[in-house]
Design an enzyme around this catalytic site. Structure first.
Site, PDB file in Angstrom:
ATOM      1  N   THR A 146      27.645  -0.235  -6.368  1.00 38.03           N
ATOM      2  CA  THR A 146      28.459  -0.380  -7.579  1.00 38.03           C
ATOM      3  C   THR A 146      29.946  -0.465  -7.224  1.00 38.03           C
ATOM      4  O   THR A 146      30.377   0.020  -6.175  1.00 38.03           O
ATOM      5  CB  THR A 146      28.245   0.813  -8.533  1.00 38.03           C
ATOM      6  OG1 THR A 146      28.456   2.012  -7.802  1.00 38.03           O
ATOM      7  CG2 THR A 146      26.859   0.807  -9.119  1.00 38.03           C
ATOM      8  N   GLY A 147      30.699  -1.066  -8.137  1.00 35.39           N
ATOM      9  CA  GLY A 147      32.157  -1.146  -7.982  1.00 35.39           C
ATOM     10  C   GLY A 147      32.585  -1.979  -6.784  1.00 35.39           C
ATOM     11  O   GLY A 147      33.698  -1.821  -6.292  1.00 35.39           O
ATOM     12  N   ARG A 148      31.684  -2.857  -6.311  1.00 36.48           N
ATOM     13  CA  ARG A 148      31.970  -3.679  -5.120  1.00 36.48           C
ATOM     14  C   ARG A 148      32.229  -2.824  -3.872  1.00 36.48           C
ATOM     15  O   ARG A 148      32.826  -3.290  -2.905  1.00 36.48           O
ATOM     16  CB  ARG A 148      33.159  -4.632  -5.352  1.00 36.48           C
ATOM     17  CG  ARG A 148      32.916  -5.648  -6.477  1.00 36.48           C
ATOM     18  CD  ARG A 148      31.840  -6.650  -6.076  1.00 36.48           C
ATOM     19  NE  ARG A 148      31.687  -7.738  -7.047  1.00 36.48           N
ATOM     20  CZ  ARG A 148      30.602  -7.932  -7.800  1.00 36.48           C
ATOM     21  NH1 ARG A 148      29.569  -7.095  -7.721  1.00 36.48           N
ATOM     22  NH2 ARG A 148      30.531  -8.952  -8.611  1.00 36.48           N
ATOM     23  N   MET A 149      31.753  -1.566  -3.912  1.00 35.95           N
ATOM     24  CA  MET A 149      31.920  -0.674  -2.750  1.00 35.95           C
ATOM     25  C   MET A 149      30.653  -0.742  -1.893  1.00 35.95           C
ATOM     26  O   MET A 149      29.970   0.259  -1.667  1.00 35.95           O
ATOM     27  CB  MET A 149      32.222   0.762  -3.214  1.00 35.95           C
ATOM     28  CG  MET A 149      33.526   0.868  -3.996  1.00 35.95           C
ATOM     29  SD  MET A 149      34.950   0.360  -3.002  1.00 35.95           S
ATOM     30  CE  MET A 149      35.178   1.838  -2.035  1.00 35.95           C
ATOM     31  N   HIS A 150      30.360  -1.946  -1.452  1.00 36.35           N
ATOM     32  CA  HIS A 150      29.099  -2.192  -0.756  1.00 36.35           C
ATOM     33  C   HIS A 150      29.061  -1.511   0.607  1.00 36.35           C
ATOM     34  O   HIS A 150      30.094  -1.224   1.205  1.00 36.35           O
ATOM     35  CB  HIS A 150      28.899  -3.700  -0.575  1.00 36.35           C
ATOM     36  CG  HIS A 150      29.199  -4.488  -1.803  1.00 36.35           C
ATOM     37  ND1 HIS A 150      28.529  -4.293  -2.995  1.00 36.35           N
ATOM     38  CD2 HIS A 150      30.119  -5.461  -2.045  1.00 36.35           C
ATOM     39  CE1 HIS A 150      29.010  -5.125  -3.912  1.00 36.35           C
ATOM     40  NE2 HIS A 150      29.984  -5.829  -3.362  1.00 36.35           N
TER      41      HIS A 150
END
Ligand code: FMN
Length: 213
Positions: A190-194
Protein backbone atom coordinates in the site's frame (compact mmCIF):
# COMPACT_ATOMS: atom_id res chain seq x y z
CA UNK A 1 -9.23 6.69 -21.96
CA UNK A 2 -8.51 8.19 -18.54
CA UNK A 3 -5.32 6.32 -17.75
CA UNK A 4 -4.63 8.55 -14.76
CA UNK A 5 -7.80 7.21 -13.10
CA UNK A 6 -6.63 3.62 -13.38
CA UNK A 7 -5.28 2.85 -9.97
CA UNK A 8 -5.25 -0.21 -7.74
CA UNK A 9 -4.10 -0.57 -4.17
CA UNK A 10 -1.77 -3.52 -3.73
CA UNK A 11 -2.65 -5.31 -0.53
CA UNK A 12 -1.89 -8.98 -1.12
CA UNK A 13 1.36 -9.56 0.66
CA UNK A 14 4.78 -8.59 1.82
CA UNK A 15 8.32 -9.68 1.07
CA UNK A 16 10.58 -9.91 4.11
CA UNK A 17 14.21 -11.02 4.14
CA UNK A 18 13.61 -13.94 6.50
CA UNK A 19 11.10 -15.53 4.12
CA UNK A 20 12.93 -14.52 0.92
CA UNK A 21 16.11 -16.33 1.99
CA UNK A 22 19.59 -16.22 0.51
CA UNK A 23 19.00 -17.93 -2.84
CA UNK A 24 17.01 -16.03 -5.50
CA UNK A 25 16.59 -19.12 -7.69
CA UNK A 26 14.80 -20.92 -4.87
CA UNK A 27 12.67 -17.84 -4.27
CA UNK A 28 11.87 -17.68 -7.99
CA UNK A 29 10.75 -21.32 -7.98
CA UNK A 30 8.55 -20.66 -4.95
CA UNK A 31 6.97 -17.60 -6.57
CA UNK A 32 6.31 -19.18 -9.97
CA UNK A 33 4.93 -22.22 -8.12
CA UNK A 34 2.50 -19.95 -6.29
CA UNK A 35 1.63 -18.18 -9.56
CA UNK A 36 0.89 -21.51 -11.23
CA UNK A 37 -0.95 -22.89 -8.22
CA UNK A 38 -3.18 -19.83 -8.02
CA UNK A 39 -4.97 -20.99 -11.16
CA UNK A 40 -5.51 -17.31 -11.94
CA UNK A 41 -2.69 -16.94 -14.46
CA UNK A 42 -2.92 -18.59 -17.87
CA UNK A 43 0.82 -18.45 -18.63
CA UNK A 44 2.85 -17.82 -15.47
CA UNK A 45 5.96 -18.72 -17.49
CA UNK A 46 5.45 -15.78 -19.88
CA UNK A 47 8.31 -13.31 -19.54
CA UNK A 48 9.21 -10.07 -21.24
CA UNK A 49 12.60 -10.44 -22.91
CA UNK A 50 14.56 -7.24 -23.49
CA UNK A 51 17.54 -7.12 -25.82
CA UNK A 52 19.49 -4.32 -27.46
CA UNK A 53 19.98 -4.04 -31.19
CA UNK A 54 23.28 -3.25 -32.86
CA UNK A 55 22.52 0.51 -32.74
CA UNK A 56 21.97 0.32 -28.96
CA UNK A 57 18.17 0.54 -29.11
CA UNK A 58 16.25 -1.48 -26.50
CA UNK A 59 13.75 -4.01 -27.91
CA UNK A 60 11.27 -6.06 -25.88
CA UNK A 61 8.80 -8.88 -26.52
CA UNK A 62 7.22 -11.78 -24.63
CA UNK A 63 8.59 -15.33 -24.72
CA UNK A 64 7.90 -18.45 -22.66
CA UNK A 65 10.27 -19.83 -20.04
CA UNK A 66 10.74 -23.49 -20.95
CA UNK A 67 13.29 -24.56 -18.35
CA UNK A 68 15.09 -23.33 -15.28
CA UNK A 69 18.31 -25.33 -15.62
CA UNK A 70 20.39 -26.74 -12.78
CA UNK A 71 22.99 -23.99 -13.20
CA UNK A 72 20.24 -21.37 -12.84
CA UNK A 73 19.89 -20.58 -16.55
CA UNK A 74 16.49 -19.33 -17.76
CA UNK A 75 15.83 -21.06 -21.09
CA UNK A 76 13.53 -20.08 -23.97
CA UNK A 77 13.30 -21.24 -27.60
CA UNK A 78 12.91 -19.27 -30.79
CA UNK A 79 14.07 -18.67 -34.35
CA UNK A 80 17.71 -17.59 -34.03
CA UNK A 81 17.51 -15.66 -37.33
CA UNK A 82 14.69 -13.38 -36.13
CA UNK A 83 15.11 -9.94 -34.64
CA UNK A 84 15.89 -11.12 -31.11
CA UNK A 85 18.33 -13.67 -32.53
CA UNK A 86 20.18 -10.93 -34.41
CA UNK A 87 20.19 -8.73 -31.30
CA UNK A 88 21.60 -11.50 -29.13
CA UNK A 89 24.27 -12.36 -31.70
CA UNK A 90 25.54 -8.76 -31.53
CA UNK A 91 25.00 -8.27 -27.78
CA UNK A 92 24.67 -11.48 -25.76
CA UNK A 93 22.99 -9.77 -22.77
CA UNK A 94 19.31 -9.79 -21.86
CA UNK A 95 16.83 -8.71 -19.23
CA UNK A 96 13.68 -10.64 -18.32
CA UNK A 97 10.55 -9.46 -16.53
CA UNK A 98 7.77 -11.60 -15.07
CA UNK A 99 4.52 -9.93 -13.91
CA UNK A 100 2.06 -12.04 -11.94
CA UNK A 101 -0.78 -9.58 -11.55
CA UNK A 102 -3.12 -11.48 -9.20
CA UNK A 103 -0.19 -11.88 -6.78
CA UNK A 104 0.99 -8.28 -7.27
CA UNK A 105 4.48 -9.61 -7.92
CA UNK A 106 7.21 -8.73 -10.42
CA UNK A 107 10.56 -10.47 -10.94
CA UNK A 108 13.39 -8.85 -12.92
CA UNK A 109 16.43 -10.75 -14.18
CA UNK A 110 19.62 -9.67 -15.95
CA UNK A 111 22.32 -11.87 -17.36
CA UNK A 112 24.65 -13.14 -20.07
CA UNK A 113 23.15 -15.18 -22.90
CA UNK A 114 24.41 -18.30 -24.69
CA UNK A 115 22.88 -20.91 -27.02
CA UNK A 116 21.35 -24.08 -25.65
CA UNK A 117 23.22 -27.22 -26.75
CA UNK A 118 22.01 -29.02 -29.89
CA UNK A 119 21.02 -31.95 -27.64
CA UNK A 120 18.85 -29.75 -25.41
CA UNK A 121 17.32 -28.04 -28.44
CA UNK A 122 16.49 -31.38 -30.09
CA UNK A 123 15.04 -32.79 -26.85
CA UNK A 124 12.77 -29.78 -26.38
CA UNK A 125 11.79 -29.59 -30.08
CA UNK A 126 10.63 -33.21 -29.91
CA UNK A 127 8.15 -32.32 -27.13
CA UNK A 128 6.41 -29.68 -29.27
CA UNK A 129 3.10 -30.53 -30.96
CA UNK A 130 3.54 -31.46 -34.62
CA UNK A 131 1.98 -28.24 -35.90
CA UNK A 132 4.40 -26.16 -33.81
CA UNK A 133 7.31 -28.10 -35.28
CA UNK A 134 5.94 -27.50 -38.79
CA UNK A 135 5.46 -23.85 -37.88
CA UNK A 136 9.14 -23.56 -37.00
CA UNK A 137 9.94 -24.62 -40.58
CA UNK A 138 7.23 -22.45 -42.11
CA UNK A 139 8.05 -19.06 -40.62
CA UNK A 140 11.00 -16.78 -41.30
CA UNK A 141 10.40 -15.02 -38.00
CA UNK A 142 10.44 -11.21 -38.04
CA UNK A 143 10.51 -10.99 -41.89
CA UNK A 144 7.66 -9.24 -43.71
CA UNK A 145 5.21 -11.32 -45.77
CA UNK A 146 2.69 -10.19 -48.40
CA UNK A 147 -0.46 -11.46 -46.67
CA UNK A 148 -1.96 -14.20 -44.48
CA UNK A 149 -2.54 -16.45 -47.49
CA UNK A 150 1.18 -16.46 -48.30
CA UNK A 151 1.92 -17.53 -44.72
CA UNK A 152 -0.65 -20.33 -44.96
CA UNK A 153 1.02 -21.48 -48.19
CA UNK A 154 4.40 -21.62 -46.45
CA UNK A 155 2.84 -23.74 -43.69
CA UNK A 156 1.26 -26.10 -46.25
CA UNK A 157 4.59 -26.45 -48.07
CA UNK A 158 6.47 -27.20 -44.82
CA UNK A 159 3.75 -29.68 -43.89
CA UNK A 160 4.04 -31.46 -47.24
CA UNK A 161 7.85 -31.50 -47.05
CA UNK A 162 7.76 -33.19 -43.63
CA UNK A 163 5.05 -35.84 -43.69
CA UNK A 164 4.68 -37.89 -40.55
CA UNK A 165 5.97 -37.27 -37.06
CA UNK A 166 9.70 -37.34 -37.69
CA UNK A 167 10.50 -33.65 -38.14
CA UNK A 168 14.10 -32.45 -37.77
CA UNK A 169 14.98 -29.23 -35.96
CA UNK A 170 15.31 -26.37 -38.47
CA UNK A 171 18.96 -25.24 -38.58
CA UNK A 172 17.93 -21.67 -37.62
CA UNK A 173 15.84 -22.74 -34.63
CA UNK A 174 17.05 -23.20 -31.05
CA UNK A 175 17.21 -22.04 -27.49
CA UNK A 176 18.93 -19.40 -25.43
CA UNK A 177 20.13 -19.62 -21.83
CA UNK A 178 20.17 -16.51 -19.67
CA UNK A 179 22.35 -17.02 -16.62
CA UNK A 180 21.31 -14.37 -14.10
CA UNK A 181 23.87 -12.16 -12.44
CA UNK A 182 21.10 -10.07 -10.88
CA UNK A 183 17.52 -10.84 -9.83
CA UNK A 184 14.98 -8.55 -8.21
CA UNK A 185 11.76 -9.51 -6.45
CA UNK A 186 9.01 -6.90 -6.14
CA UNK A 187 5.90 -7.23 -4.02
CA UNK A 188 3.23 -4.53 -4.29
CA UNK A 189 2.33 -2.81 -1.00
CA UNK A 190 0.00 0.00 0.00
CA UNK A 191 0.95 3.65 -0.46
CA UNK A 192 3.45 2.68 -3.19
CA UNK A 193 5.75 1.49 -0.37
CA UNK A 194 6.51 -1.70 -2.23
CA UNK A 195 9.00 -4.34 -1.12
CA UNK A 196 12.03 -4.78 -3.39
CA UNK A 197 14.80 -7.28 -2.79
CA UNK A 198 17.69 -7.35 -5.26
CA UNK A 199 20.21 -10.18 -5.45
CA UNK A 200 23.56 -9.76 -7.17
CA UNK A 201 25.82 -12.67 -7.90
CA UNK A 202 29.21 -12.57 -6.22
CA UNK A 203 31.04 -15.67 -7.45
CA UNK A 204 29.16 -18.63 -6.03
CA UNK A 205 27.28 -16.44 -3.52
CA UNK A 206 24.40 -14.01 -3.82
CA UNK A 207 24.50 -10.57 -2.24
CA UNK A 208 21.04 -9.39 -1.15
CA UNK A 209 19.95 -5.79 -0.66
CA UNK A 210 16.65 -3.98 -0.12
CA UNK A 211 15.86 -1.20 -2.58
CA UNK A 212 13.55 1.75 -2.06
CA UNK A 213 10.36 1.48 -4.07
C1 FMN B 1 2.64 -14.92 -24.23
C2 FMN B 1 3.57 -14.98 -25.41
C3 FMN B 1 4.57 -15.95 -25.46
C4 FMN B 1 5.45 -16.01 -26.53
N1 FMN B 1 6.44 -16.96 -26.53
C5 FMN B 1 7.35 -16.99 -27.53
C6 FMN B 1 8.46 -17.89 -27.48
O1 FMN B 1 8.64 -18.66 -26.52
N2 FMN B 1 9.33 -17.89 -28.53
C7 FMN B 1 9.19 -17.03 -29.59
O2 FMN B 1 10.00 -17.08 -30.51
N3 FMN B 1 8.18 -16.13 -29.64
C8 FMN B 1 7.25 -16.09 -28.64
N4 FMN B 1 6.22 -15.18 -28.67
C9 FMN B 1 6.19 -14.21 -29.81
C10 FMN B 1 7.16 -13.06 -29.50
O3 FMN B 1 6.58 -12.15 -28.59
C11 FMN B 1 7.59 -12.31 -30.77
O4 FMN B 1 6.45 -11.85 -31.47
C12 FMN B 1 8.43 -13.16 -31.71
O5 FMN B 1 9.32 -14.00 -31.00
C13 FMN B 1 9.24 -12.28 -32.67
O6 FMN B 1 10.09 -11.43 -31.92
P1 FMN B 1 11.37 -10.72 -32.58
O7 FMN B 1 10.91 -10.17 -33.90
O8 FMN B 1 11.77 -9.66 -31.62
O9 FMN B 1 12.45 -11.79 -32.74
C14 FMN B 1 5.32 -15.09 -27.61
C15 FMN B 1 4.32 -14.11 -27.55
C16 FMN B 1 3.46 -14.06 -26.48
C17 FMN B 1 2.41 -12.98 -26.45
Amino acid sequence: MAFHEMRVTYRNGELVEKVAGENPLELFLAWIGTARGSGAILEPNAMTLATVDDAGNPVARLVLLKELADDGAFVFYTNRHGRKGRDLAATPRAALVFWWEPLERQVRIEGDVTFTSDEDTAAYFATRPRESRIGAWASQQSEPIADRAALERQFAEADAAHPGEDIPVPPWWGGYRIVPDAMEFWQGRTGRMHDRLRYERDGARWERSRLQP
